[in-house]
Write an enzyme that holds these catalytic residues in place. Structure first.
Site, PDB file in Angstrom:
ATOM      1  N   CYS B  49      35.798 -25.659 -32.994  1.00 35.74           N
ATOM      2  CA  CYS B  49      36.438 -26.679 -33.767  1.00 35.74           C
ATOM      3  C   CYS B  49      37.853 -26.680 -34.190  1.00 35.74           C
ATOM      4  O   CYS B  49      38.557 -27.610 -34.599  1.00 35.74           O
ATOM      5  CB  CYS B  49      35.311 -26.989 -34.882  1.00 35.74           C
ATOM      6  N   HIS B  98      47.055 -12.761 -26.591  1.00 33.93           N
ATOM      7  CA  HIS B  98      46.362 -14.070 -27.437  1.00 33.93           C
ATOM      8  C   HIS B  98      45.110 -14.039 -27.398  1.00 33.93           C
ATOM      9  O   HIS B  98      44.259 -14.238 -28.518  1.00 33.93           O
ATOM     10  CB  HIS B  98      46.991 -15.181 -26.890  1.00 33.93           C
ATOM     11  N   GLY B 190      24.568 -32.734 -54.093  1.00 35.59           N
ATOM     12  CA  GLY B 190      25.693 -33.298 -53.507  1.00 35.59           C
ATOM     13  C   GLY B 190      26.012 -32.135 -52.243  1.00 35.59           C
ATOM     14  O   GLY B 190      25.234 -31.428 -51.898  1.00 35.59           O
ATOM     15  N   ALA B 193      25.773 -28.581 -53.384  1.00 38.56           N
ATOM     16  CA  ALA B 193      24.401 -28.093 -53.319  1.00 38.56           C
ATOM     17  C   ALA B 193      23.961 -27.939 -51.980  1.00 38.56           C
ATOM     18  O   ALA B 193      23.493 -26.850 -51.883  1.00 38.56           O
ATOM     19  CB  ALA B 193      23.574 -29.102 -54.106  1.00 38.56           C
TER      20      ALA B 193
END
Lengths: 274, 422
Positions: B49, B98, B190, B193
């Site tokens: 990601c 790298h 929410g 949590a």
């Protein structure tokens, strides 16, 4: 032989200092050399310590239990051996610097002040004395360790309570472990203290003509025993937890030290090495 | 010189939205692999990601960095105008360095991210399965994985929580030690949590209550995470005596937990430690609760402070990880140097000469000096003639087999690798 024993006598505080230095490097600086070698240094120091006490016993002809400064060396050995065992069982290495400071302090004083020739009274040549004194040293060492873990518990408690999250938070073990270590040390210390009192009451009346059940030193020891009994029972019966148990244990230890000093320095007692 | 190029689109060169566009799943790598193999001799595609990177040894000299970038875009059916991002390039051993930096977590958005090592391993396995990874990238990946493991074990680069929800778990562990068998109450259902629950559940907590104004939402969350009981918000104080950890994150103008409620609960729980983390804005828990013994009340600032301190500790470990990377890179360069034709030819000649000399020595006592001289001459000529063609083919780049593979084959056939190690 004497030369060898004296050499070890000087080497031991230096080795304890190096060991402390290694634990300090690991604790404060995360230095890989310290992390890798701290336990090795401790094991080496302990080995030398055992060799020292054995060779000193051979040299003087009796176990190192007949004067205060020899006993301080026994305490140093007991504390560091107990710590090594705790480290092995709990895998917690970050408390070494605090516990081993006691061993370093005791051994340094012992090495500096112990005399080479000790005149031992016939009454002190009993195996019951050895059992009595060694139990006392193991017991008080365990109580000292308990007090140190108690102090570390309080440090950690306040660190989290005040949301500081500094070195103490990062390096010390969790509160539950510290409480457990402090409590287990009390149990260990209490068992030995009970043995000390039991052997004392069997042997002392036979060994000393001026024995008295009301001797200040005996009374103080009984009071200390009662304080720790109260600590252990209060955890079980009154369900005291964490901070309270730790404080009771630390107060117990402070009282022990204070009363021992007062009794030894200011009050007359038959109970001494002279 | 190593002819390796890495094209990297990462958190420095692209926003999260743009990085999403260029993210490759394993299936997409598989689909793109044929096209990549046409223009490269070896390749590795790493996509997470936070980064998408193509490591490539071009099949021909003409392949530019821009073309490699275009290749990455085309695999996702994108062209230059569809994206708003730039890319970094690394050449030769810098590309290897790298890769090592990526594997050891120091190039991650969250320094010391431990997931990246698994992702590099997955990319390598995919590359091997698809036939993209050859001798050089195989060795590079193995060394990168080694560097990553060493960084994790020899330094503190991945120590300490660096997310707010995990900082809460770390805090709980500093109080209770092992969280196995402990119980927790989440006030609010929410996002916070949810994150906290996801971090707590793997710690094998025994009971989880989720209290929320809308019970349905709490029920959805318990279903989603697989454990827990949904309870109405006003039942939360009653559960205080039964739980060890409370995480509160609801919008409320009044305190959800007051000092009296917590003090009462502490009697019910025999004064055992209670951790309350208040993430609500405005605060859900009366700050006076902090004064109660054995109650540890912390808020979002505390958690942020933990994260901040851990991140700065991790950053201070970067030079140490750099040392590990340097060591692994030196080993890699040494290995790569050993793939050179020149040293291999010398090693092969030395080995054959050693065998010849040893055999000759056996006959020293049995033959006259003049006979020995003749055998010496004959065997020398024989060895030279036998070695001539293999060595010519080893040097010859026109046979379609990459030089590293030719060298490797010779080393395996004549046992030169063992000699090198020995």
């Amino acid at each position: 032989m004497e030369y060898f024993v004296n050499l070890l006598k000087i080497a031991l505080p230096v080795m304890y200092l190096f060991t402390l230095f290694m634990y300090g490097l690991a604790f404060f600086l995360d230095e890989p050399f310290g992390i890798r070698n701290q336990t090795r240094f401790l094991a080496a120091t302990l080995t030398i310590h055992v060799v020292y006490l054995l060779s000193r016993s051979i040299m003087t002809g009796h176990p190192p239990v007949t004067n205060v400064f020899d006993l301080m060396s026994v305490v140093a050995l007991a504390v560091s051996a107990a710590y090594l065992y705790i480290e092995y069982v709990s895998r917690i290495k970050n408390t070494g610097m605090f516990i081993l400071s006691i061993a370093f302090l005791f051994q340094t004083v012992s090495s500096a002040l112990v005399s080479d020739v000790v005149d031992v009274k016939p009454v002190l040549r009993s195996w019951l004395l050895s059992l009595h004194v060694i139990s006392a040293m193991l017991g008080y060492s365990a109580l000292a360790i308990s007090a140190v873990y108690g102090a570390l518990y309080l440090m950690m408690y306040h660190e989290i309570k005040s949301s500081r999250f500094g070195l103490v938070y990062r390096k010390l073990p969790n509160l539950q472990s510290l409480e457990k270590l402090s409590y287990k040390s009390i149990i260990f210390g209490f068992v030995f203290l009970s043995l000390v009192i039991f052997v004392g009451y069997v042997w002392l009346p036979r060994a000393f003509e001026d024995f008295s059940y009301f001797d200040p030193k005996l009374i103080i020891t009984d009071i200390v025993w009662l304080i720790y009994l109260f600590t252990l029972l209060s955890k079980r019966l009154m369900r005291l937890t964490g901070k309270t148990v730790v404080i009771v244990s630390m107060v117990g230890f402070a009282l022990t030290i204070a009363s021992m000093i007062v009794v030894n320095v200011f009050l007359p007692s038959f109970h001494n090495f002279k | 010189m190593l002819k390796l190029t890495a094209v990297s689109i990462n958190h420095r060169t692209a926003s999260v939205g743009e990085r999403e566009k260029i993210f490759y799943s394993v299936e997409e790598i598989s689909r793109a692999s044929e096209k990549i193999k046409q223009v490269t001799r070896e390749a590795l595609l790493l996509s997470t990601c936070n980064r998408t990177e193509l490591y490539a040894i071009p099949a021909s000299h003409g392949l530019t960095n821009d073309q490699l970038f275009a290749l990455l875009l085309s695999g996702k059916n994108l062209n230059r105008h569809d994206v708003d991002l730039s890319y970094e390039t690394y050449e030769g051993f810098e590309a290897i360095r790298h890769l090592f930096a990526v594997a050891s977590g120091i190039d991650s958005l969250m320094v010391g991210d431990i997931q990246i090592l698994g992702q590099v391993k997955e990319a390598y396995n995919t590359g091997v399965e698809l036939g993209m990874v050859g001798t050089i990238l195989h060795h590079a990946c193995q060394s990168a994985l080694k560097a990553g493991k060493r960084a994790k074990s020899e330094t503190r680069i991945s120590e300490g929580a660096i997310s707010v929800s995990y900082a809460a778990v770390e805090l709980a562990e500093k109080i209770f030690g092992n969280l196995k068998g402990k119980s927790a109450l989440l006030i609010g259902a929410g996002e916070t949590a949810e994150l906290a629950a996801k971090d707590l559940v793997p710690k094998e907590i025994s009971t989880l209550y989720i209290a929320n104004r809308t019970l349905e939402r709490a029920e959805n969350l318990t279903e989603q995470i697989g454990i827990g009981f949904a309870i109405p918000l006003d039942s939360a104080p009653a559960k205080l005596s039964k739980v060890d950890i409370v995480i509160s994150s609801v919008a409320s103008q009044e305190y959800i937990l007051t000092r009296d409620m917590v003090a009462l609960a502490m009697k019910g729980r025999e004064n055992n430690p209670l951790l309350i983390i208040d993430i609500g804005v405005p605060r859900n828990v009366d700050p006076a609760v902090k004064k109660i013994g054995n109650v540890f009340l912390n808020d979002i600032d505390s958690l942020n402070l933990i994260v901040e301190k851990n991140l700065s500790m991790r950053r201070s470990e970067i030079p140490l990880v750099g040392r590990v990377i340097d060591e692994e890179l030196n080993d890699f360069i040494k290995w790569y140097g050993s793939l050179d034709v020149g040293p291999t030819i010398k090693m092969l000649r030395d080995k054959i000469e050693q065998i010849r000399a040893e055999e000759l020595r056996k006959y020293k006592g049995r033959l006259k000096d003049s006979e020995i001289a003749t055998v010496d001459e004959v065997t020398r000529a024989l060895v030279n003639k036998i070695l001539h063609e293999p060595l010519t083919n080893l040097k010859n780049s026109g046979n379609g087999i990459p030089v590293v593979d030719r060298v490797k084959m010779i080393k395996i056939l004549f046992g030169l690798e063992e000699d090198e190690k020995g």
